[in-house]
Design a protein around this motif. Sequence first.
Motif, PDB file in Angstrom:
ATOM      1  N   ALA A  69       0.873  -1.206  -0.088  1.00 17.16           N
ATOM      2  CA  ALA A  69       0.108   0.023   0.040  1.00 17.16           C
ATOM      3  C   ALA A  69       0.983   1.166   0.038  1.00 17.16           C
ATOM      4  N   ASN A 104      -5.694  -3.957   0.408  1.00 18.49           N
ATOM      5  CA  ASN A 104      -4.419  -2.967   0.983  1.00 18.49           C
ATOM      6  C   ASN A 104      -3.008  -3.602   0.328  1.00 18.49           C
ATOM      7  N   MET A 112      -6.312   2.279   4.122  1.00 15.18           N
ATOM      8  CA  MET A 112      -6.562   1.718   2.906  1.00 15.18           C
ATOM      9  C   MET A 112      -8.097   1.400   2.878  1.00 15.18           C
TER      10      MET A 112
END
Length: 236
Positions: free
Chosen positions: A134, A145, A222
């Motif tokens: 990420a 993520n 995320m």
Amino acid sequence: MSGASEGFRAGEAAQRARDARAQAEMRQQIVDTAREMERLGINQGTSGNVSARWHDGLLITPSGVPCAALSREQIVWMPLDVRDDDPLFEAQRPSSEWRFHRDILRARSDVNAVVHTHSQAATALAIHSRGIPAHHYMVAAAGGNSIRCAPYAIFGSQALSDHALEALHERLACLLAHHGVIALGRDLARALWLANEVEVLAKQYLLACQLGEPPLLSDAQMEEVIEKFKGYGPRK
């Protein structure tokens, strides 16, 4: 023959004609997608492949045909329950990667198109069995993520398909170790867009790594992006 029977037969013929036109259009979309992959620089030569769901089966690019020479007549149809010993293989040669296309479309009702590329930056990461973490919020476009990297298995094998399905769990894209990228979509345009986005993210990550290990967004950050993406884009 009664008027009703004649009308029924005419209706059937009209429906068959409509289905034939729709399938021809889908075949052309697959050809156009393969050519656009090369234009974008995320594929080359005979590498990579494209498929789309069609009724109770799928349409897929053939084996060993460069996209410049590809025609819609060469696109292969196969049922979702196709087996290795199916007689259709005696007359047609679908992509050697047909197994993961079949298995993905059979397992994922949310997916109607599969794009596989050998794009350079993403494949460079895959050579090291590294996924894409990420480092940028757009990683969430693949559904989570991170973009995972599936373990290596020889191309065209059931083992590769099994690894890919696991890496794609709750995801729309993954890398394949020492191989390339798989991107999924509700249609061909979306799958192609994501395949290109994965390559952009891979390039960003490789560049950022030159300055040291990049800082990453947290799982909570995320999750916030993933939630926001649910209302993003045009509504059909």
